[in-house]
Design a protein around this motif. Structure first.
Motif, PDB file in Angstrom:
ATOM      1  N   THR A  64       0.834  -1.206   0.000  1.00  0.00           N
ATOM      2  CA  THR A  64       0.000   0.000   0.000  1.00  0.00           C
ATOM      3  C   THR A  64       0.867   1.254   0.000  1.00  0.00           C
ATOM      4  O   THR A  64       0.579   2.226  -0.715  1.00  0.00           O
ATOM      5  N   GLY A 120       2.152   1.577  -3.382  1.00  0.00           N
ATOM      6  CA  GLY A 120       1.096   1.979  -4.301  1.00  0.00           C
ATOM      7  C   GLY A 120       0.790   3.463  -4.232  1.00  0.00           C
ATOM      8  O   GLY A 120       0.653   4.135  -5.257  1.00  0.00           O
ATOM      9  N   LEU A 121       0.684   3.995  -3.012  1.00  0.00           N
ATOM     10  CA  LEU A 121       0.446   5.428  -2.855  1.00  0.00           C
ATOM     11  C   LEU A 121       1.614   6.247  -3.403  1.00  0.00           C
ATOM     12  O   LEU A 121       1.420   7.288  -4.038  1.00  0.00           O
ATOM     13  N   ILE A 166       1.327   6.476  -7.094  1.00  0.00           N
ATOM     14  CA  ILE A 166       0.409   7.533  -7.547  1.00  0.00           C
ATOM     15  C   ILE A 166       1.110   8.883  -7.511  1.00  0.00           C
ATOM     16  O   ILE A 166       1.020   9.678  -8.460  1.00  0.00           O
ATOM     17  N   TYR A 183      -8.368   8.616  -4.732  1.00  0.00           N
ATOM     18  CA  TYR A 183      -7.367   7.604  -4.381  1.00  0.00           C
ATOM     19  C   TYR A 183      -7.480   7.210  -2.916  1.00  0.00           C
ATOM     20  O   TYR A 183      -6.602   7.460  -2.097  1.00  0.00           O
ATOM     21  N   HIS A 184      -8.626   6.635  -2.597  1.00  0.00           N
ATOM     22  CA  HIS A 184      -8.834   5.917  -1.345  1.00  0.00           C
ATOM     23  C   HIS A 184      -8.672   6.811  -0.109  1.00  0.00           C
ATOM     24  O   HIS A 184      -8.198   6.356   0.926  1.00  0.00           O
ATOM     25  N   SER A 215      -6.746   9.191   0.952  1.00  0.00           N
ATOM     26  CA  SER A 215      -5.447   9.302   1.602  1.00  0.00           C
ATOM     27  C   SER A 215      -5.116  10.766   1.893  1.00  0.00           C
ATOM     28  O   SER A 215      -4.819  11.545   0.982  1.00  0.00           O
ATOM     29  N   GLY A 253      -3.913   1.990  -9.887  1.00  0.00           N
ATOM     30  CA  GLY A 253      -4.062   2.499  -8.529  1.00  0.00           C
ATOM     31  C   GLY A 253      -5.497   2.787  -8.161  1.00  0.00           C
ATOM     32  O   GLY A 253      -5.902   2.612  -7.005  1.00  0.00           O
ATOM     33  N   SER A 258      -6.866  -0.666  -7.283  1.00  0.00           N
ATOM     34  CA  SER A 258      -6.333  -1.211  -6.033  1.00  0.00           C
ATOM     35  C   SER A 258      -4.957  -0.611  -5.769  1.00  0.00           C
ATOM     36  O   SER A 258      -4.046  -0.796  -6.583  1.00  0.00           O
ATOM     37  N   VAL A 259      -4.797   0.082  -4.665  1.00  0.00           N
ATOM     38  CA  VAL A 259      -3.499   0.661  -4.314  1.00  0.00           C
ATOM     39  C   VAL A 259      -2.484  -0.447  -4.057  1.00  0.00           C
ATOM     40  O   VAL A 259      -1.324  -0.349  -4.448  1.00  0.00           O
ATOM     41  N   LEU A 300      -1.225  -1.809  -7.271  1.00  0.00           N
ATOM     42  CA  LEU A 300      -0.254  -0.887  -7.863  1.00  0.00           C
ATOM     43  C   LEU A 300       1.098  -1.031  -7.188  1.00  0.00           C
ATOM     44  O   LEU A 300       2.143  -0.951  -7.852  1.00  0.00           O
TER      45      LEU A 300
END
Length: 432
Positions: A50, A53-54, A57, A119-120, A122, A253, A256-257, A260
């Motif tokens: 995760t 993944g972030l 992005i 993006y979830h 964040s 992403g 799913s982060v 990614l």
């Protein structure tokens, strides 16, 4: 034995200026990649998928701007006959980079909540994107100065800087992760610190770029008029490529982060052979292609393709076979999906090795419009597939790898036809 190897290396390096330059850059890239690979083994155990993944992005949004932050004027630094004009182009590129960096942070500030929600949710990502212009400036300016070193034939300095950059960024990421126990903030702080150290190290090697402007040098406006085709014709190519490269990450992403993060580890690891084989050859053959006389372009392109093929076929075949087993063994059991993503990317990246050294042929022969037409299709196909695919993300990426490999075969044919046309029609004018 060691002395004999050193003597043979020195004979190879000094026997041909082009081969010597390639060997210098290859050795620097190999050292940098080896150090980074070792450090990534520990980094993968500090950060989660995760976190990766972030960061992917964040890197995709900044990377989108970095590729054209200088409006492609940095590439023109190698073109003028005199250094005075080249220095003006370097300063022009630097100013473009500063403006692009400020605009990046401003746009991210305006769209902060939209990015956070998409993006979830964040919060950390939202705040870091507001100062993302710092990353844009550091990376784009490093590239800008390296083009000056390419112009001067200082490939040893480029190799040393490459080792320093890869080592500094990976080391700072690891140290920050250990101190802060992972997380997005740690990996971004480590990355920015490493990039800053790299730029300081590089700028100290080019004191001539910081000298007062020569009163006889052309103005920035004059150089902009002379090389106006670069941002207007070559710029869109890079813009479209940037949408493709970073859009793929952003699509994954959004789904799913964590996926990614797995994809990012596979991509960065697979870039080791790609960078080692194609990056160094591309840097040297940019100058070689720009100096090619009519009648010599097609043989040069064929020779480069053949050497790249021989260098790439064995390592990529082994990676395709062994990646699903190697990734969890090397990086830990949490990264098992990354091995399958690496296998999916193998056909695409193998073809990328073949096409990267000759991609600048469209610039030096002033056929940017052809490259732009291809780039638009090359961008639309993967993003459309990712948007419409009914398959699970892993299978989607496998199909994506094959689609991109087929399209690069088309680009290879285009490059060969362009080289033959250049040889047949008898040359080109300078980019204006």
């Amino acid at each position: 034995m060691v002395q004999r190897l050193r003597d043979r290396w020195e004979r190879l390096r000094t026997g041909s200026p082009v081969l010597g330059a390639i060997l210098t850059l290859v050795s620097g890239t190999a050292t940098a990649q080896a150090i980074t690979f070792v450090l990534q083994i520990f980094i993968a155990r500090v950060y989660s998928d995760t976190d990766k993944g972030l960061f992917g992005i964040y890197g995709s949004i900044t990377g989108f701007v970095i590729t054209f932050a200088a409006l492609r004027f940095d590439l023109t630094v190698v073109l003028p006959k005199d250094d005075r004009s080249a220095k003006v182009l370097e300063r022009l590129s630097r100013r473009c980079i500063v403006v692009s960096s400020l605009l990046t942070s401003l746009v991210c500030m305006v769209g902060a909540t939209v990015l956070r929600d998409h993006y979830h949710h964040s919060e950390q990502l939202m705040w870091w994107l507001m100062i993302s212009g710092v990353t844009v400036f550091l990376v784009a300016q490093i590239t800008n100065v390296q083009y000056w070193l390419t112009r001067k034939g200082r490939f040893g300095d480029i190799a040393r800087n490459r080792v320093f950059q890869y080592t500094a960024v990976a080391s700072c990421q690891l140290v920050a992760g250990l101190i802060m126990h992972g997380g997005l903030s740690a990996i971004i702080i480590g990355t920015i610190t490493g990039q800053l150290l790299t730029l300081v190290f590089l700028e100290r090697r080019v004191p001539e770029l910081h000298e007062p402007r020569d009163p006889e040098a052309p103005t920035m406006r004059e150089m902009m008029r002379r090389y106006w085709k670069m941002p207007l014709l070559n710029g869109p190519n890079v813009f479209v490529d940037s949408i493709r490269n970073n859009g793929i990450n952003l699509f994954i992403g959004a789904a799913s982060v964590a996926a990614l993060g797995q994809f990012q580890l596979a991509w960065s690891t697979m870039q080791v052979p790609v960078s080692l084989i194609s990056g160094s050859v591309s840097q040297v053959f940019l100058k070689k292609l720009s100096d090619a006389e009519p009648g010599t372009m097609a043989p040069l392109v064929r020779a480069v393709l053949w050497r790249a093929f021989l260098a790439a076929i064995v390592p990529f075949a082994l990676l395709y076979l062994l990646a699903p087993w190697l990734f969890p063994l090397v990086f830990g059991p949490t990264w098992d999906d990354a091995g399958y993503y690496a296998r999916a990317l193998t056909p695409w990246l193998f073809m990328n090795v073949l096409t990267s050294p000759i991609s600048n042929i469209f610039v030096v022969t002033e056929q940017q419009s052809r490259l732009l037409a291809f780039a638009v299709v090359y961008c639309a196909v993967p993003l459309t597939w990712l948007w419409l695919s009914p398959l699970p993300i892993m299978q989607t990426v496998f199909v994506l790898g094959m689609l991109m490999a087929v399209m690069l075969v088309v680009m290879l044919c285009m490059a060969l036809l362009t080289a033959r046309r250049y040889d047949r029609t008898g040359g080109r004018d300078d980019v204006r």
